[in-house]
Write an enzyme that holds these catalytic residues in place. Structure first.
Site, PDB file in Angstrom:
ATOM      1  N   SER A   1      -8.360   0.080   6.062  1.00 28.42           N
ATOM      2  CA  SER A   1      -7.793  -0.696   4.973  1.00 28.42           C
ATOM      3  C   SER A   1      -8.728  -0.602   3.776  1.00 28.42           C
ATOM      4  CB  SER A   1      -7.663  -2.157   5.405  1.00 28.42           C
ATOM      5  OG  SER A   1      -7.521  -3.001   4.294  1.00 28.42           O
TER       6      SER A   1
ATOM      7  N   ASP B   1       0.778  -1.242   0.000  1.00 25.08           N
ATOM      8  CA  ASP B   1       0.000   0.000   0.000  1.00 25.08           C
ATOM      9  C   ASP B   1       0.812   1.297   0.000  1.00 25.08           C
ATOM     10  OD1 ASP B   1      -1.894  -1.926   0.277  1.00 25.08           O
ATOM     11  OD2 ASP B   1      -2.815  -1.112   2.079  1.00 25.08           O
TER      12      ASP B   1
END
Length: 558
Positions: free
Chosen positions: A474, A126
């Protein structure tokens, strides 16, 4: 290549006074004649700590070899990764967002310190994606970003599973919905090999955004990590960088205001992660583009979700690749006049030129929907404001047509306390779980709340319980979830003043996040409030807490 291409590095390699500099370069393979070639830094977030990044060095070698044949002198250096799936749910997640800015710092320092003429950045997990591109933008030499690709789904009892399946198995097991054997089976099958998390979570969202913004070559975001086509992407990216060097194209020429609008539009059409708000705001700051949190609602209101992707949908990036890939989705948006086709990209062509030969084929697949029958008529991300978030908060509507919920606040001062309450049945239908002091400063580090949101989903309360936090989520989180509440609790935001039972309203239609407490009462409560003592008094976490800006500004440290 002509000598003119080593514009920056010649300061370090030419002339009598640079004898010692050249001597050191000879030790790593430079020979007479090489000092006239451009030095290309290849920054990789390679690491065998996670499946997301374990293959990146091997892939980067392909670009390195290609650059040598083109007449450049590639040199490798590492950034790093804090892998969210492993850091989730404990102190390690405090380090995740911090790693984004640190990666940018590493690239800046290495590229400036060694006078690199151009850069390739390779990332997958990420924060390695926005962090890498922020670094490329900051140095502003010819540069290309390459995504390492996503993982393919695992299989358990004939059904596809992924990392979010493993997180949700915790809640399902705790609620007695699955057995220990089933939980273990999902855990063992969820991650079958290399690549970033497979759904339209943060890694795939940001990889897609970087292709849309023009910093990745066409077609690079969708290809899974283990596909042979990845070799072509690495070689073609090196070719694109050569063209950028030859023409003097740099990231700031590519990442214009209209390019950011393309990226936001694509994120909305994909049903992308709320983290894209944070990262695009931070990246815009690096290139001097005036992008604010308020800009996102315009794109959410006017962009349907076209892709039926996890976490709320059925499919992962490998399925999108087989269906036609990100390029097909972008072609659909371009044909509707929803993208700026004239924007420049890293291969020296415009976005419209890159999409010219792309075919749109919707028949025979269910991953990508038509504009006439979208997954959802508006985007997945809504910016909320109100007395609970005067600077803004980010609502994820993916999987829900709208979010309208009012319920009593269940207040927790950290993620662990909230998760314990959820797993032990102390949260009931109608509640609004409030997790505070998890913001950029208060955490510090703005942890993701995938464990609590997954526990809510696993317990079957996805549509009955809301969760708000000054932390973040998330890309795998879904349900009635609101994050990035700003001002955060540590900065004295109203979220710090909430008490058990206060009635909190979340309304995606009115774009509202509010608590039903009078202004006078809130003023009175504020008199008895003081910031939480930060547990870290030295090191990276302490520095971050002192330097970081509000989430509404991208949580940047520079």
């Amino acid at each position: 290549m002509s000598e003119k291409y080593n514009i920056r590095s010649r300061v370090m390699t030419e002339g009598l006074s640079r004898t010692a500099n050249r001597a050191m370069f000879r030790a790593v393979g430079f020979e007479d004649g090489d000092f006239e070639k451009p030095i290309v830094g290849i920054a990789t977030a390679d690491s065998d700590v996670s499946p997301c990044n374990v293959h990146l060095a091997e892939h980067a070698e392909i670009s390195k070899k290609r650059l040598k044949t083109l007449g450049a002198m590639p040199v490798s250096f590492h950034t790093f990764v804090v892998t969210d799936g492993q850091a989730m749910g404990h102190e390690g997640m405090k380090c995740s967002l911090i790693s984004r800015d640190t990666i940018a710092d590493i690239i800046e320092l290495d590229a400036r310190g060694h006078r690199m003429d151009a850069l390739i950045g390779v990332g997958a997990c990420d924060k390695t994606i926005p962090g890498t591109v922020m670094g490329l933008a900051r140095v502003d030499v010819p540069a290309v970003f390459i995504y390492g690709g996503s993982i393919k789904p695992g299989s358990y009892k004939g059904k596809p599973v992924d990392i979010v399946s493993a997180f949700e198995a915790v809640g399902a097991y705790s609620a007695g919905k699955i057995s220990e054997d089933e939980r273990h089976g999902i855990e063992s099958a969820a991650c079958p090999g290399p690549g970033a998390c497979g759904g339209m979570y943060t890694a795939n969202t940001m990889a897609s955004a970087m292709e849309a913004i023009g910093m990745g070559i066409p077609g690079s975001a969708s290809v899974p990590a283990v596909e042979e086509a990845r070799r072509n992407i690495m070689e073609d990216s090196a070719d694109a960088l050569y063209e950028m060097i030859r023409r003097g194209i740099s990231p700031r020429q590519i990442m214009t205001r209209e390019a950011f609008e393309n990226a936001i539009r694509v994120v909305m059409a994909l049903g992308g992660s709320t983290n894209s708000v944070l990262h695009l705001l931070a990246l815009a700051r690096e290139v001097g583009v005036n992008l604010t949190i308020d800009d996102f609602n315009r794109f959410s209101d006017t962009t349907p979700i076209l892709c039926d992707m996890k976490p709320a949908g059925r499919y992962v990036m490998a399925d999108l690749y087989e269906a036609g890939g990100l390029q097909m989705v972008m072609k659909m948006l371009l044909e509707r006049g929803m993208l700026h086709g004239h924007c420049l990209t890293v291969n020296g062509r415009t976005l419209a030129e890159n999409l010219e030969s792309v075919e749109v084929k919707l028949e025979g697949q269910e991953v990508v929907h038509s504009f006439e029958e979208p997954v959802k008529t508006t985007g997945p991300i809504v910016i909320l404001k109100g007395n609970l978030a005067t600077e803004g908060a980010v609502l994820k509507t993916c999987g829900l047509q709208e979010v309208v919920h009012t319920g009593p606040a269940r207040v927790f001062d950290n993620e662990e306390e909230a998760l314990d309450a959820i797993l032990n049945g102390r949260i009931t239908k109608g509640d609004v779980v409030v997790i505070r002091y998890e913001g950029p400063r208060g955490g510090p580090g703005m942890r993701e709340m995938l464990s609590p949101t997954s526990a809510i989903a696993g317990a079957g309360l996805l549509h009955e319980v809301a969760l708000i936090t000054d932390g973040r989520f998330s890309g795998g989180s879904h349900g009635m979830v609101v994050g990035h509440v700003a001002p955060e609790a540590q900065a004295g935001g109203i979220i710090a003043l909430l008490r058990e039972g206060d009635m909190v309203t979340i309304d995606s239609n009115r774009k509202l996040l509010a608590v039903d407490v009078s202004d006078s009462e809130l003023i009175e409560r504020k008199k008895g409030w003081s910031p939480k003592k930060i547990a870290y008094t030295w090191g990276a976490l302490a520095k971050y807490a002192k330097l970081v800006s509000s989430a509404s500004e991208g949580a940047v440290t520079g």
